[in-house]
Design an enzyme around this catalytic site. Sequence first.
Site, PDB file in Angstrom:
ATOM      1  N   GLU A  27      23.201  34.647  22.843  1.00  0.00           N
ATOM      2  CA  GLU A  27      22.274  35.727  23.184  1.00  0.00           C
ATOM      3  C   GLU A  27      21.250  35.195  24.185  1.00  0.00           C
ATOM      4  OE1 GLU A  27      22.232  38.773  21.586  1.00  0.00           O
ATOM      5  OE2 GLU A  27      23.918  38.258  20.284  1.00  0.00           O
TER       6      GLU A  27
ATOM      7  N   GLY B  61      28.761  34.691  27.478  1.00  0.00           N
ATOM      8  CA  GLY B  61      28.565  35.725  26.452  1.00  0.00           C
ATOM      9  C   GLY B  61      28.670  35.183  25.030  1.00  0.00           C
TER      10      GLY B  61
ATOM     11  N   ILE C  20      38.410  35.071  10.222  1.00  0.00           N
ATOM     12  CA  ILE C  20      39.010  34.120   9.284  1.00  0.00           C
ATOM     13  C   ILE C  20      38.955  34.704   7.866  1.00  0.00           C
ATOM     14  CG2 ILE C  20      38.932  31.779   8.352  1.00  0.00           C
ATOM     15  CD1 ILE C  20      37.300  30.982  10.841  1.00  0.00           C
TER      16      ILE C  20
ATOM     17  N   LYS D  13      24.991  32.653   6.627  1.00  0.00           N
ATOM     18  CA  LYS D  13      26.395  32.568   6.218  1.00  0.00           C
ATOM     19  C   LYS D  13      26.561  31.576   5.058  1.00  0.00           C
ATOM     20  CE  LYS D  13      27.969  33.795  10.830  1.00  0.00           C
ATOM     21  NZ  LYS D  13      28.212  33.244  12.175  1.00  0.00           N
TER      22      LYS D  13
ATOM     23  N   ASP E 194      21.435  31.723  11.718  1.00  0.00           N
ATOM     24  CA  ASP E 194      22.699  32.437  11.531  1.00  0.00           C
ATOM     25  C   ASP E 194      23.598  31.662  10.551  1.00  0.00           C
ATOM     26  OD1 ASP E 194      24.859  34.449  12.709  1.00  0.00           O
ATOM     27  OD2 ASP E 194      25.751  32.457  12.806  1.00  0.00           O
TER      28      ASP E 194
ATOM     29  N   ALA F  87      28.187  56.932  14.019  1.00  0.00           N
ATOM     30  CA  ALA F  87      26.744  57.039  14.263  1.00  0.00           C
ATOM     31  C   ALA F  87      26.282  55.936  15.209  1.00  0.00           C
ATOM     32  CB  ALA F  87      25.987  56.931  12.941  1.00  0.00           C
TER      33      ALA F  87
ATOM     34  N   VAL G  18      31.139  36.667   7.493  1.00  0.00           N
ATOM     35  CA  VAL G  18      31.128  35.212   7.647  1.00  0.00           C
ATOM     36  C   VAL G  18      32.425  34.795   8.325  1.00  0.00           C
ATOM     37  CG1 VAL G  18      31.016  32.983   6.460  1.00  0.00           C
ATOM     38  CG2 VAL G  18      29.798  34.946   5.518  1.00  0.00           C
TER      39      VAL G  18
ATOM     40  N   GLY H 105      33.949  35.729  11.054  1.00  0.00           N
ATOM     41  CA  GLY H 105      34.727  36.732  11.798  1.00  0.00           C
ATOM     42  C   GLY H 105      36.108  37.008  11.245  1.00  0.00           C
TER      43      GLY H 105
HETATM   44  N1  LIG Z   1      29.601  40.574  17.558  1.00  0.00           N
HETATM   45  C1  LIG Z   1      30.287  39.746  16.773  1.00  0.00           C
HETATM   46  O1  LIG Z   1      31.062  38.927  17.253  1.00  0.00           O
HETATM   47  C2  LIG Z   1      30.148  39.817  15.270  1.00  0.00           C
HETATM   48  C3  LIG Z   1      31.003  39.061  14.439  1.00  0.00           C
HETATM   49  C4  LIG Z   1      30.895  39.163  13.061  1.00  0.00           C
HETATM   50  C5  LIG Z   1      29.912  39.978  12.517  1.00  0.00           C
HETATM   51  N2  LIG Z   1      29.083  40.688  13.344  1.00  0.00           N
HETATM   52  C6  LIG Z   1      28.075  41.555  12.736  1.00  0.00           C
HETATM   53  O2  LIG Z   1      28.453  42.923  13.017  1.00  0.00           O
HETATM   54  C7  LIG Z   1      27.286  43.719  13.130  1.00  0.00           C
HETATM   55  C8  LIG Z   1      27.319  44.460  14.472  1.00  0.00           C
HETATM   56  O3  LIG Z   1      27.326  43.516  15.522  1.00  0.00           O
HETATM   57  P1  LIG Z   1      27.571  43.977  17.040  1.00  0.00           P
HETATM   58  O4  LIG Z   1      27.714  42.719  17.814  1.00  0.00           O
HETATM   59  O5  LIG Z   1      28.646  45.002  17.104  1.00  0.00           O
HETATM   60  O6  LIG Z   1      26.150  44.667  17.369  1.00  0.00           O
HETATM   61  P2  LIG Z   1      25.772  45.532  18.652  1.00  0.00           P
HETATM   62  O7  LIG Z   1      26.750  45.318  19.736  1.00  0.00           O
HETATM   63  O8  LIG Z   1      24.327  45.274  18.895  1.00  0.00           O
HETATM   64  O9  LIG Z   1      25.937  47.065  18.152  1.00  0.00           O
HETATM   65  C9  LIG Z   1      25.062  47.666  17.259  1.00  0.00           C
HETATM   66  C10 LIG Z   1      25.381  49.146  17.190  1.00  0.00           C
HETATM   67  O10 LIG Z   1      24.543  49.741  16.192  1.00  0.00           O
HETATM   68  C11 LIG Z   1      23.955  50.916  16.719  1.00  0.00           C
HETATM   69  N3  LIG Z   1      22.664  51.191  16.046  1.00  0.00           N
HETATM   70  C12 LIG Z   1      21.524  50.471  16.125  1.00  0.00           C
HETATM   71  N4  LIG Z   1      20.569  51.062  15.386  1.00  0.00           N
HETATM   72  C13 LIG Z   1      21.113  52.174  14.865  1.00  0.00           C
HETATM   73  C14 LIG Z   1      20.644  53.217  14.033  1.00  0.00           C
HETATM   74  N5  LIG Z   1      19.391  53.230  13.596  1.00  0.00           N
HETATM   75  N6  LIG Z   1      21.493  54.212  13.694  1.00  0.00           N
HETATM   76  C15 LIG Z   1      22.773  54.220  14.135  1.00  0.00           C
HETATM   77  N7  LIG Z   1      23.288  53.250  14.933  1.00  0.00           N
HETATM   78  C16 LIG Z   1      22.468  52.253  15.289  1.00  0.00           C
HETATM   79  C17 LIG Z   1      23.804  50.665  18.190  1.00  0.00           C
HETATM   80  O11 LIG Z   1      23.709  51.929  18.842  1.00  0.00           O
HETATM   81  P3  LIG Z   1      23.579  52.052  20.445  1.00  0.00           P
HETATM   82  O12 LIG Z   1      24.973  51.748  20.948  1.00  0.00           O
HETATM   83  O13 LIG Z   1      23.195  53.479  20.637  1.00  0.00           O
HETATM   84  O14 LIG Z   1      22.550  51.072  20.866  1.00  0.00           O
HETATM   85  C18 LIG Z   1      25.110  49.916  18.502  1.00  0.00           C
HETATM   86  O15 LIG Z   1      26.155  50.825  18.749  1.00  0.00           O
HETATM   87  C19 LIG Z   1      26.113  42.763  12.960  1.00  0.00           C
HETATM   88  O16 LIG Z   1      25.710  42.764  11.606  1.00  0.00           O
HETATM   89  C20 LIG Z   1      26.690  41.402  13.306  1.00  0.00           C
HETATM   90  O17 LIG Z   1      26.016  40.341  12.684  1.00  0.00           O
HETATM   91  C21 LIG Z   1      29.192  40.630  14.695  1.00  0.00           C
END
Ligand SMILES: NC(=O)c1ccc[n+]([C@@H]2O[C@H](COP(=O)([O-])OP(=O)(O)OC[C@H]3O[C@@H](n4cnc5c(N)ncnc54)[C@H](OP(=O)(O)O)[C@@H]3O)[C@@H](O)[C@H]2O)c1
Length: 305
Positions: free
Chosen positions: A190, A187, A136, A205, A201, A46, A132, A134
């Site tokens: 943000e 990158g 690890i 955690k 953040d 989704a 929390v 990643g």
């Molecule tokens: N990035 C990291 O390094 C990292 C590490 C550890 C944990 N996390 C956690 O992992 C989670 C995801 O992070 P991310 O970096 O992958 O986020 P992201 O790149 O922003 O991706 C979010 C995804 O969710 C989708 N989405 C948003 N609203 C939605 C909805 N209502 N219904 C269905 N899909 C929806 C988006 O769709 P679209 O593609 O259509 O916009 C996108 O594909 C977060 O909780 C983050 O804290 C991230």
Amino acid sequence: MDGNSTVRIGVLGYGNVGHALVALIGENGDAIAARTGLRLEVARVAVRDLAKRRSGYATFTDEAAAVVVDPEVDLVVEVIGGLHPARELVLAALEAGKPVVTANKELLAACSAELFDAAAKAGVDLLFEAAVAGAIPLMRPLRESLAGDRIIRVLGIVNGTTNFILTRMTESGQSFGDALAEAQQLGYAERDPTADVEGHDAAAKASIIASLAFGVRVVAGDVYRQGITGVSVDDIKMAGRLGYVVKLLAVIDSVDGEVAVRVHPAMVPAAHPLASVRESFNAVFVEGAAAGELMFYGRGAGGRP
Ligand SMILES: NC(=O)c1ccc[n+]([C@@H]2O[C@H](COP(=O)([O-])OP(=O)(O)OC[C@H]3O[C@@H](n4cnc5c(N)ncnc54)[C@H](OP(=O)(O)O)[C@@H]3O)[C@@H](O)[C@H]2O)c1
């Protein structure tokens, strides 16, 4: 264990983490089946916006609410992030009797009691290793491996962005602004870096670690929090002259029988293992009454980690 039991996964979100997860299931599927006897299959994915061009998977839906109750889905992975609609989707999946894996620290830090109660009521797992630090392995060691020990203190560098910025300020003498700009260019940060640099953040955690390590229910709002925007290169130089390195630490310990949870810049003795954690790496230092000192170190962010 012949690798013949198939687990059909409904993935919510196909961003950094969701995309990498689907790729890894493809790459490692045979090895996972050989090791566990379970064949992982991505049943549905989704997303929010179906019009976006995507690679690596063919069939997307924008109806996440249908995925979590789909009888063709055995397990739900939530990697959307944020509180809404993640909370409602995770609750619906648990109520439908599906185990859930989430990487969403914000959600767990705000609603863990409600979510764990729903999982217990349904008799299914709610797992969150990636929420929390990643890649690890930390959640399972705290919850299971160390369940027989008494944790005295946990010190964590759990935000890679701020650790990168502090490393640049320490080693190259860059100003906070220049180091942040470099982190954004690479990158690691943000465009709106508030959640990282103000410690939100890390506080989320810290609340999750505290709940696991000390068996208490802590939400992010309970955590004392101070970010790194007030740290100057002069502060870091002065700390260095005294034999310390400045780090943004999550500190969870027990004071007079009460659990204290805080996030703030701290002077870490240069000889302490946490002082050598550089760049965007994370590390969590755990002190157990029986186990003694343990350190968990590695990549705390990135889709594949
Ligand atoms: N990035 C990291 O390094 C990292 C590490 C550890 C944990 N996390 C956690 O992992 C989670 C995801 O992070 P991310 O970096 O992958 O986020 P992201 O790149 O922003 O991706 C979010 C995804 O969710 C989708 N989405 C948003 N609203 C939605 C909805 N209502 N219904 C269905 N899909 C929806 C988006 O769709 P679209 O593609 O259509 O916009 C996108 O594909 C977060 O909780 C983050 O804290 C991230």
